[in-house]
Design an enzyme around this catalytic site. Sequence first.
Site: not given
Length: 381
Positions: A197, A246, A270
Site C-alpha cells: 500500500k 486494494d 493476513d
Amino acid sequence: MKKVYWIEGDGIGPEIWKVARPVLDAAMAHMSESLEWTELLAGEKALAATGELLPQATLKALENAEVAIKGPLGTPVGGGFRSLNVTLRQHFDLYACIRPVRWIEGTCSPVLHPERVNMVIFRENTEDVYAGIEYAAGSPEALKLGDFLRSEFGAKIDREAAIGIKPMTEKGSKRLVRRAVRYALAHGLPSVTLVHKGNIMKFTEGGFRTWGYEAAQEFGDAVILEKEATPENSRGKVIIRDRIADAMFQEALLHPEQHSVLASPNLNGDYLSDALAAQVGGLGMAPGVNMSDSLAIFEATHGTAPTAAGKDIANPCSLLLSGAMMLEHLGFADAARLVEQAVKSVIADKTVTPDLAAGMPGAQTVSCSEFGRLLLKKIPG
Ligand code: NAI
C-alpha cells in the site's frame, strides 16, 4: 528416519491429530520411509501437565529443531495473555508465513471459478503494525508520544488518539521477497507479485516495494520486470511485478489465474490469506507454515473451533494438507502427493465432515474419525 516435533493443540486439536498422523504415516510407509514423532507440550495440555502454557522444555527443543507441526492453540481473550502463536513466531523469528491456496474439486466456493485460484502467499510475519508497539488512548505513553510527535515533527495527531507504530525494514522485506522468488524459481512458477500500500504509506509499504524489487533483481537473468517482459523474453523467467493491495483484492477475484506467488507485508498478507482461502472453501481446508532460516513450523491455519471440540465433527484437512507440505519440505514429495490425492479422492466421493457437507449437494456427512478411515483406504497398502 526424519525427526518431527508435534504439538497437539487445543479444542479440536486432539481429534484432527488422531486422523492426520496415521494418514501421514501410511503415506510414508508406502514410500518405505518413516517419521520419528516427538511430542512437545503447549497450550492447555501443557498448562495441565506443567503449569505453563509454553514450557521452557518446548522452547528448548524447538531451538535445535528443523521441523515441527502444530494443531491450533487457543488464546485466552484479555487478561494479559499473549497469543502463543505470535509468541512462537517472534521467539523463533519465523519471518515467512507461507500459505498455498488451491481449490479442491467438489468443495463449496462462493466464486464461479475457484479452479482459477492457484497462488502461494508469502506474508512477512514479524514486522509492520503487528510488532506489538501500541499504546491505548489516554495512556501516559500515548500522551507522551503524541506530544513528542507534535512538538518535534509538527505531526497532526489528536491528543485523544491511540497510537500504534509500523516498523518495516529493508532486511525484513528483502529476506521475505528473496524467499518468495526462490520458491517461484524452484517450482517453475511464472510470477511474483509484491503486494503493498505504498501509494499511501510511502516509506513503510513503499519501502517494501522498493526493497522487494531490489531483492528480486539479485536473481539476475532468472527474473524479469513486468514492464520489460514480452511473451518471448520472459519464457522460463519469473516475472516480477507489484500491485497496490486494494487492486490486488480485486484482481484476486477477477483474474486469479494471472497471479502465482504473492509477497506481502504482514497486515495485507493476513487479510489476503484469509480472503483467498475463502475463495477456495475456507480456512478448514487451508494449509500453512511459518518459517525462519532454520526452523519450519507447519500448522493448521484455523483456530481451536471450541463449539466443535469433543464432537468428532472437525475437518482435519488443514492439518493434513499442512502435513503434506511438511513431507514435501522434508524431501518426501511422493508421500506428500499421496496425502493430497487421498484428500481429493475422499472429497470427490462426497463423504465429508459436516462443515464441507453443508455446501456440497448430495454429500454424505461422516465423522472426523470416519473421514480418517476413508482417507487411509485411499492410500495403497
Ligand atoms: P476458529 O477457526 O476456531 O473457528 C471459526 C469457525 O470455523 C467456527 O465456526 C469453527 O467451528 C469453524 N472451524 C474452524 N476450524 C474448523 C475445522 N477444522 N473443522 C470444522 N469447523 C472448523 O476461530 P475462532 O473461533 O476465532 O478462534 C477460536 C480460538 O482459536 C481462539 O482462542 C483463537 O485465538 C484461536 N486461534 C488459533 C489459531 C492457531 O492456532 N493458528 C488461528 C486462529 C484462531
